[in-house]
Scaffold this motif. Sequence first.
Motif, short mmCIF file in Angstrom:
data_model
loop_
_atom_site.label_atom_id
_atom_site.label_comp_id
_atom_site.label_asym_id
_atom_site.label_seq_id
_atom_site.Cartn_x
_atom_site.Cartn_y
_atom_site.Cartn_z
N ARG A 40 0.81 -1.23 0.00
CA ARG A 40 0.00 0.00 0.00
C ARG A 40 0.84 1.29 0.00
NH1 ARG A 40 -5.37 1.13 0.82
NH2 ARG A 40 -5.80 3.28 1.44
N PRO A 41 1.91 1.38 0.80
CA PRO A 41 2.71 2.61 0.74
C PRO A 41 3.28 2.89 -0.65
CG PRO A 41 3.24 1.36 2.71
CD PRO A 41 2.39 0.47 1.86
N LEU A 42 3.65 1.84 -1.37
CA LEU A 42 4.16 2.01 -2.73
C LEU A 42 3.05 2.48 -3.66
CD1 LEU A 42 6.51 1.43 -4.83
CD2 LEU A 42 5.42 -0.80 -5.15
N LEU A 43 1.86 1.91 -3.50
CA LEU A 43 0.75 2.24 -4.40
C LEU A 43 0.18 3.63 -4.16
CD1 LEU A 43 -1.13 -1.19 -4.24
CD2 LEU A 43 0.12 -0.29 -6.21
N THR A 44 0.32 4.14 -2.97
CA THR A 44 -0.33 5.41 -2.61
C THR A 44 0.64 6.55 -2.35
OG1 THR A 44 -0.38 4.81 -0.25
CG2 THR A 44 -2.29 4.19 -1.58
N HIS A 81 5.39 0.27 -14.06
CA HIS A 81 6.50 1.04 -13.48
C HIS A 81 6.74 0.65 -12.02
CE1 HIS A 81 7.90 5.06 -11.67
NE2 HIS A 81 8.95 4.47 -12.18
N LEU A 82 5.67 0.57 -11.23
CA LEU A 82 5.81 0.23 -9.81
C LEU A 82 6.37 -1.18 -9.64
CD1 LEU A 82 2.50 1.77 -8.41
CD2 LEU A 82 4.82 2.70 -8.24
N SER A 83 5.93 -2.09 -10.49
CA SER A 83 6.48 -3.44 -10.45
C SER A 83 7.98 -3.44 -10.68
CB SER A 83 5.79 -4.32 -11.50
OG SER A 83 6.48 -5.54 -11.64
N SER A 84 8.42 -2.63 -11.66
CA SER A 84 9.85 -2.57 -11.96
C SER A 84 10.63 -2.01 -10.77
CB SER A 84 10.10 -1.73 -13.22
OG SER A 84 9.94 -0.35 -12.97
N LEU A 85 10.04 -1.08 -10.03
CA LEU A 85 10.72 -0.52 -8.86
C LEU A 85 10.88 -1.58 -7.77
CD1 LEU A 85 9.03 3.00 -8.48
CD2 LEU A 85 11.08 2.36 -9.76
N VAL A 86 9.82 -2.37 -7.55
CA VAL A 86 9.89 -3.43 -6.54
C VAL A 86 11.00 -4.43 -6.89
CG1 VAL A 86 8.66 -5.41 -5.55
CG2 VAL A 86 7.47 -3.22 -5.86
N SER A 96 15.61 1.47 1.01
CA SER A 96 14.51 2.43 0.96
C SER A 96 14.43 3.04 -0.43
CB SER A 96 14.70 3.53 2.00
OG SER A 96 15.86 4.30 1.71
N ARG A 97 13.28 3.63 -0.70
CA ARG A 97 13.08 4.39 -1.93
C ARG A 97 12.14 5.55 -1.59
NH1 ARG A 97 13.35 3.90 -7.51
NH2 ARG A 97 14.12 1.75 -7.40
N GLY A 98 12.58 6.75 -1.91
CA GLY A 98 11.76 7.92 -1.64
C GLY A 98 11.41 8.09 -0.17
N GLY A 99 12.31 7.64 0.70
CA GLY A 99 12.06 7.77 2.13
C GLY A 99 11.24 6.66 2.73
N LEU A 100 10.80 5.70 1.92
CA LEU A 100 10.00 4.58 2.41
C LEU A 100 10.81 3.29 2.36
CD1 LEU A 100 6.62 5.29 0.56
CD2 LEU A 100 7.16 5.79 2.95
N ALA A 101 10.64 2.45 3.37
CA ALA A 101 11.30 1.14 3.36
C ALA A 101 10.78 0.32 2.19
CB ALA A 101 11.05 0.41 4.67
N LEU A 103 9.81 -3.03 -0.17
CA LEU A 103 8.92 -4.15 0.13
C LEU A 103 9.67 -5.37 0.64
CD1 LEU A 103 6.02 -5.23 0.14
CD2 LEU A 103 6.30 -5.82 -2.29
N HIS A 104 10.84 -5.66 0.07
CA HIS A 104 11.57 -6.84 0.53
C HIS A 104 12.11 -6.64 1.94
CE1 HIS A 104 14.94 -4.44 -1.13
NE2 HIS A 104 15.69 -5.08 -0.26
N VAL A 105 12.25 -5.38 2.37
CA VAL A 105 12.67 -5.10 3.75
C VAL A 105 11.50 -5.27 4.71
CG1 VAL A 105 13.46 -3.27 5.32
CG2 VAL A 105 14.59 -3.61 3.10
N THR A 106 10.33 -4.76 4.33
CA THR A 106 9.18 -4.80 5.25
C THR A 106 8.47 -6.14 5.26
OG1 THR A 106 7.68 -3.92 3.54
CG2 THR A 106 8.81 -2.32 4.97
N ARG A 107 8.47 -6.84 4.10
CA ARG A 107 7.70 -8.09 4.03
C ARG A 107 8.51 -9.29 3.53
NH1 ARG A 107 4.95 -5.76 6.89
NH2 ARG A 107 2.69 -5.44 6.87
N GLY A 108 9.78 -9.07 3.17
CA GLY A 108 10.62 -10.20 2.76
C GLY A 108 10.75 -10.33 1.25
N ARG A 109 11.72 -11.13 0.85
CA ARG A 109 12.02 -11.30 -0.58
C ARG A 109 10.86 -11.95 -1.33
NH1 ARG A 109 17.24 -10.78 -2.07
NH2 ARG A 109 16.96 -12.26 -3.78
N ASP A 110 10.22 -12.93 -0.73
CA ASP A 110 9.09 -13.58 -1.40
C ASP A 110 7.99 -12.56 -1.72
OD1 ASP A 110 10.46 -15.92 -1.19
OD2 ASP A 110 9.19 -16.80 0.37
N ALA A 111 7.74 -11.66 -0.77
CA ALA A 111 6.70 -10.64 -0.99
C ALA A 111 7.08 -9.73 -2.15
CB ALA A 111 6.51 -9.81 0.29
#
Length: 339
Positions: A40-44, A81-86, A96-101, A103-111
């Motif tokens: 959600r933080p990435l999407l919003t 685009h967002l997929s490519s960033l992940v 981090s990216r843009g000040g946000l942790a 996804l692989h940091v907050t939810r793991g590599r599988d996420a």
Amino acid sequence: MLTPVELGLAAVDDELRRRVEKTILANGSCGQPWLDTGMRPLLTRPGKRLRPALVFAAAACGPRFSECDAIACAASVELMHLSSLVHDDLMDDAASRGGLATLHVTRGRDAAILGGDHLLAAGGQLAARVSAAAALAWHQGYSDLCAGQIHETANRYRLDTRMDEYLAAVSGKTGALMRTACRLGALCAGLSEVQVAALATFGDAFGMVFQLVDDLMDLVSTEQLWTKPVGLDLSNGVYTAAVLVSLANPASELSALLRPEMSAADVERAHECARRDGVPFVLELIDEYVALAERVLEVVPDSPARARLVAMPRVYALRAVETKVAREHSRWIRPASVA
């Protein structure tokens, strides 16, 4: 960084922006709370949304404008685009990216793998709902994006990387997304095949300008001015155009400095080599792609929308050169750059 409004994208009003954001969030969510919470933080997160804006700007150049189709296409290319960033963050192990942790940091590599794949699937479905032509354009863009990442990965830490290999990586990564956005917008506008192709070429040229400016700022700007980290490409083994020019100079010490593990002093000396030898060449490249972007849209009907698009690459490059270069590096930027 510059916003779509600052780039003259008046075709995107606040209501359209809200509808695009709603579409991105609705389709980017997968229904699994553990993953949706992480994504959600990435999407919003607040962002330029330049690629969705390009869809609308291109769509405004045609004889008809399907608002619903344009919204779907704008969201579809942003999800790509967002997929490519992940996936990029995962490959780079970025915290981090843009000040946000990330996804692989907050939810793991599988996420990160599954979340990035889901965003791609969601974007492809949105394009397919518009038309077969939109689906084909979207999937061609995704294929080009993958090819660009493959090129970039293959070129990392390669001192013998050729300029055409570097440009192919840029056209594949940054160019693919902006090319796809413009092509999708053109398809929503009822333009001819030739005009759709011209807008796609414009998107590619603007994408090249966009990335070349970013590569330049990595050498001559600061994190405060550019509002994102700079000076990292060399350490990460990403050898951009200025670096490749310096490597080709027999009098340069750059090749002796570049290696996976570099001291801070070596990094700064390497940056100085790249600035001295390569910045003039990069500025010339930017000029060439700006000129191509301006020239290629001559086949598109004259309109205020076309005029805004034509102006965008030069406005973007000039704004960066005039306001984002650190004072200590301004001597490398000639007064007539991208003028």
